[in-house]
Enzyme design. Structure first.
Site, PDB file in Angstrom:
ATOM      1  N   LEU A   1       0.872  -1.168   0.000  1.00 28.72           N
ATOM      2  CA  LEU A   1       0.000   0.000   0.000  1.00 28.72           C
ATOM      3  C   LEU A   1       0.915   1.225   0.000  1.00 28.72           C
ATOM      4  O   LEU A   1       2.025   1.181   0.542  1.00 28.72           O
ATOM      5  CB  LEU A   1      -0.895   0.038   1.247  1.00 28.72           C
ATOM      6  CG  LEU A   1      -1.971  -1.041   1.393  1.00 28.72           C
ATOM      7  CD1 LEU A   1      -2.675  -0.901   2.739  1.00 28.72           C
ATOM      8  CD2 LEU A   1      -2.992  -0.956   0.261  1.00 28.72           C
ATOM      9  N   ASP A   2       0.436   2.323  -0.570  1.00 32.30           N
ATOM     10  CA  ASP A   2       1.204   3.560  -0.514  1.00 32.30           C
ATOM     11  C   ASP A   2       1.448   3.962   0.939  1.00 32.30           C
ATOM     12  O   ASP A   2       0.657   3.625   1.829  1.00 32.30           O
ATOM     13  CB  ASP A   2       0.451   4.696  -1.203  1.00 32.30           C
ATOM     14  CG  ASP A   2       0.358   4.504  -2.711  1.00 32.30           C
ATOM     15  OD1 ASP A   2       1.070   3.635  -3.238  1.00 32.30           O
ATOM     16  OD2 ASP A   2      -0.440   5.217  -3.337  1.00 32.30           O
ATOM     17  N   ARG A   3       2.492   4.741   1.151  1.00 32.61           N
ATOM     18  CA  ARG A   3       2.822   5.212   2.497  1.00 32.61           C
ATOM     19  C   ARG A   3       1.606   5.842   3.190  1.00 32.61           C
ATOM     20  O   ARG A   3       1.318   5.551   4.354  1.00 32.61           O
ATOM     21  CB  ARG A   3       3.942   6.259   2.404  1.00 32.61           C
ATOM     22  CG  ARG A   3       4.312   6.883   3.746  1.00 32.61           C
ATOM     23  CD  ARG A   3       4.890   8.287   3.582  1.00 32.61           C
ATOM     24  NE  ARG A   3       6.110   8.305   2.821  1.00 32.61           N
ATOM     25  CZ  ARG A   3       7.305   8.577   3.340  1.00 32.61           C
ATOM     26  NH1 ARG A   3       7.423   8.865   4.624  1.00 32.61           N
ATOM     27  NH2 ARG A   3       8.368   8.590   2.577  1.00 32.61           N
TER      28      ARG A   3
END
Length: 332
Positions: free
Chosen positions: A140-142
């Site tokens: 997942l993105d940050r």
């Protein structure tokens, strides 16, 4: 290492990338060295040249060439702060002997990179629970929160990675967007490509005939709205491109709240006006995953919203049902 040798790929290494196989067997090798060995044809799989990203199959023979001398011993891995470990353990939504599922908090990168030293991959020892160190199988993105799956063995990691690549995992995201999409539901069919590099890398829309463009599909529907200013969307990515949902929402004319990286210049004024008084954090949450369980059957896991999105929902009068208990059906 003095000469060439061949090593067989074992059952628990099914579907592992070639570069990760090398790092597992030779921890001192850097990614750059592995890629150079592959690029120059020194590494071969079943006698054929192979790229670093090649997926391996049990029984294949990997040619290991003479390797450079191991570098100086790496610095010891810092101990995980006990409070950080407890927070991470509390984020576990589901766990069995093959996998576990977290509700990843926003702001925590999944893996390291330039300038990133605090990330989930460095904290995985806190999630052993008496077994091996768990393994990442997707990302997942940050700044995206929500459901993240970890494998508890190498063999399970291979099966789960194959499920994600084969699109047999159903993903549901929730987002708060600036604006109200028209129509209120539909499918976004817009190819994407990556541009730039390293810290400046971005995903952009691509032309249909762009050879670097990748097919990208997202289904969406509006669950609620606050007039014409803001809306709550349910998003189902049918492909898994980097930053797909963020770029597709911009293309829809409704950038995700807090996503200043991708809002188009002509959206800036409206974007700023609509978000006034609300959190500036990214409002994108991986709400649910339905995936084939490695032991059989199907696992469905949902994750509750992070704090900043709960506050935005309360302000806008959106009513999100609490996450259901994990449901594993049809398993052995």
């Amino acid at each position: 290492m003095s000469g060439v040798e061949e090593r067989m790929v074992t059952l628990d290494e099914a579907d592992i990338r070639l570069d990760r196989w090398f790092r597992r067997h030779f921890p001192g090798l850097t990614q750059g060295v592995i890629q150079k060995l592959c690029r120059t044809g020194q590494v071969r799989v079943d006698g054929h040249r192979a790229e670093a990203a090649t997926r391996l199959t049990p029984g294949q023979a990997v040619r290991v060439p003479p390797l450079p001398a191991a570098p100086a011993a790496p610095k010891p891995i810092p101990e995980i702060d006990p409070n950080t470990a407890k927070d991470l353990q509390r984020a576990v939504l589901y766990r069995d002997d093959q996998l576990m599922v977290l509700n990843k908090p926003p702001g925590l990168p999944v893996q390291g990179g330039p300038g990133i030293t605090h990330h989930l991959d460095a904290l995985l020892d806190a999630l052993r629970f008496g077994a091996d160190r768990p393994r990442l199988v997707h990302r997942l993105d940050r700044d995206t929160s929500g459901v993240l799956v970890l494998a508890r063995t190498a063999g399970v990691a291979g099966k789960l990675a194959a499920a994600f690549r084969g699109r047999s995992v159903e993903k549901t995201y929730w987002a708060v967007v600036a604006g109200r999409p028209s129509p209120s539901e539909g499918r976004i069919d817009l190819p994407l490509r990556r541009t730039g590099g390293a810290r400046g890398a971005r995903t952009v829309a691509a032309e249909r005939d762009d050879p670097e463009g990748a097919h990208a599909l997202t289904d969406y529907r509006t669950l609620d709205n606050a007039g014409q200013k803001l809306a709550w969307l349910e998003l189902h990515p049918l492909t898994g491109r980097t930053h797909q949902l963020r770029v597709h929402c911009v293309a829809l004319g409704t950038p995700i709240l807090g996503d200043t990286k991708y809002a188009e210049p002509d959206q800036n004024d409206a974007f700023s006006a609509r978000v006034s008084g609300l959190s500036g954090k990214l409002h994108l949450h991986a709400r649910a995953l339905r995936l084939p369980h490695p032991a059989g059957g199907t696992l469905l896991v949902e994750a509750d919203l992070p704090l900043h999105m709960r506050q935005t929902f309360r302000t806008l009068g959106f009513h999100a049902p609490p996450a259901k208990e994990p449901d594993r059906s049809g398993g052995g």
